[in-house]
Design an enzyme around this catalytic site. Sequence first.
Site, PDB file in Angstrom:
ATOM      1  N   GLU A 277       0.878  -1.175   0.000  1.00  0.00           N
ATOM      2  CA  GLU A 277       0.000   0.000   0.000  1.00  0.00           C
ATOM      3  C   GLU A 277       0.908   1.215   0.000  1.00  0.00           C
ATOM      4  OE1 GLU A 277      -3.019   0.219   3.143  1.00  0.00           O
ATOM      5  OE2 GLU A 277      -2.645   2.381   3.336  1.00  0.00           O
ATOM      6  N   GLU A 282      -1.379  11.500   3.640  1.00  0.00           N
ATOM      7  CA  GLU A 282      -2.393  11.410   4.688  1.00  0.00           C
ATOM      8  C   GLU A 282      -2.169  12.559   5.652  1.00  0.00           C
ATOM      9  OE1 GLU A 282      -3.750   7.204   5.923  1.00  0.00           O
ATOM     10  OE2 GLU A 282      -1.589   7.047   5.646  1.00  0.00           O
TER      11      GLU A 282
END
Length: 398
Positions: A277, A282
């Site tokens: 991933e 973020e």
Amino acid sequence: MKHIVLASLVVAGLTACGKGGGDDNPAPKPTISIQDLSMPEGNGGTSTFNVVIKLSAATTQPVTVNYSTVDLAAKAGEDYTAVSNQAVTFAANEIEKTVPITIVADDLREGEEDFKVVLSSPVNGTILKGTALVIIRNDDTRITFSTVGYTAPESYAGYNLVWKDDFDGTSINTGNWAFQNGDGCPNVCGWGNNELEWYTDRPANLFFQDGYMVISALKESYGGKSYTSSKLLSQGKKKFKYGRIDFRAKLPIGKGIWPAFWMLPENAGSGWPRSGEIDIMENVGHEPRTTVGTLHFGPGPGSTQFSKTNTIAANLADEFHVYSLIWKENQIQWLLDGLIYSTANSSDLALGGTEYPFNADFFFIINLAVGGNWPGSPNDQTVFPQYYIVDYLRVYQE
Ligand SMILES: [Ca+2]
Ligand SMILES: [Ca+2]
Ligand SMILES: [Ca+2]
């Protein structure tokens, strides 16, 4: 039988006579009830919400009651004009009154907002339903935001633009994206992070304005959750291996708010986290100046992580920024506004005997989560709606 009925009538008559003491029978006091109201906000400055108060029966005496407003999500002064202990009087034989509340009726998109109208101090009546819930429904589509911020170059030496989405239409390009709705149940409830939102494809949660895509996190009851938002995947539509990825966006802000731009493998055959991933950007609302770039990999069941942060002087939500990845064979670099802040080489990763998973095709995910293990829940200071505003996504390859 007959005899018994007659006897009881006599008793009743005597009782009434004794109670009245010779006066006319006074009517019982009517009950007073205020009705809930849900209306579109209106436009053009102000509008009037007429809240209805009713008596259970007409009387010969005037009935008076006071009413006051109490903030919920709607705030007096911003969304409506407060009323404090205003009296309303029902004349004899009048059973219904409307009391006007002045609403601020702007042209800007908001969430549904509510306030209460509460009755007090009744005269010649008793309060049956003393609180009305008044809902100001959104009737606007536009938001205002500054477009100021970093703008990346249109081209890079040695690279060609191979794909872009400028988000300048009026709906998602379904050749690029699909919504992923719901809360992840039954397979990964709360998306594996105990997140609090329900994702929808409604215009309330994702809309377009003047060349920008806006994901709107709302505080509302939906699907058994207390928040709604949106999530887009390019899975099965757009996948890439290597290149420079530029993503220009303006982040939302506030405790419990969690915007993300990330990638998962098109072929996840070996399962998460083995198949990898890539979290390009973020941000969690309680660290409003910090961009986090992360790789997840390893044998599992939890992920092994390579993660670095970049903290700037101002809140990321203040301006547009460009969140980038420079992705090559056996190397991934993260950039904020054109500056590299993290480099991961395959040799840096503690793979635990698993294969390096990042020399493969990955697809994009854009989502705005609310709550969850990492950001925690929103608090009283978290303002809703929150907007995650996306300008463009560009992919360049050598
Ligand atoms: Ca309006
Ligand atoms: Ca409005
Ligand atoms: Ca754009």
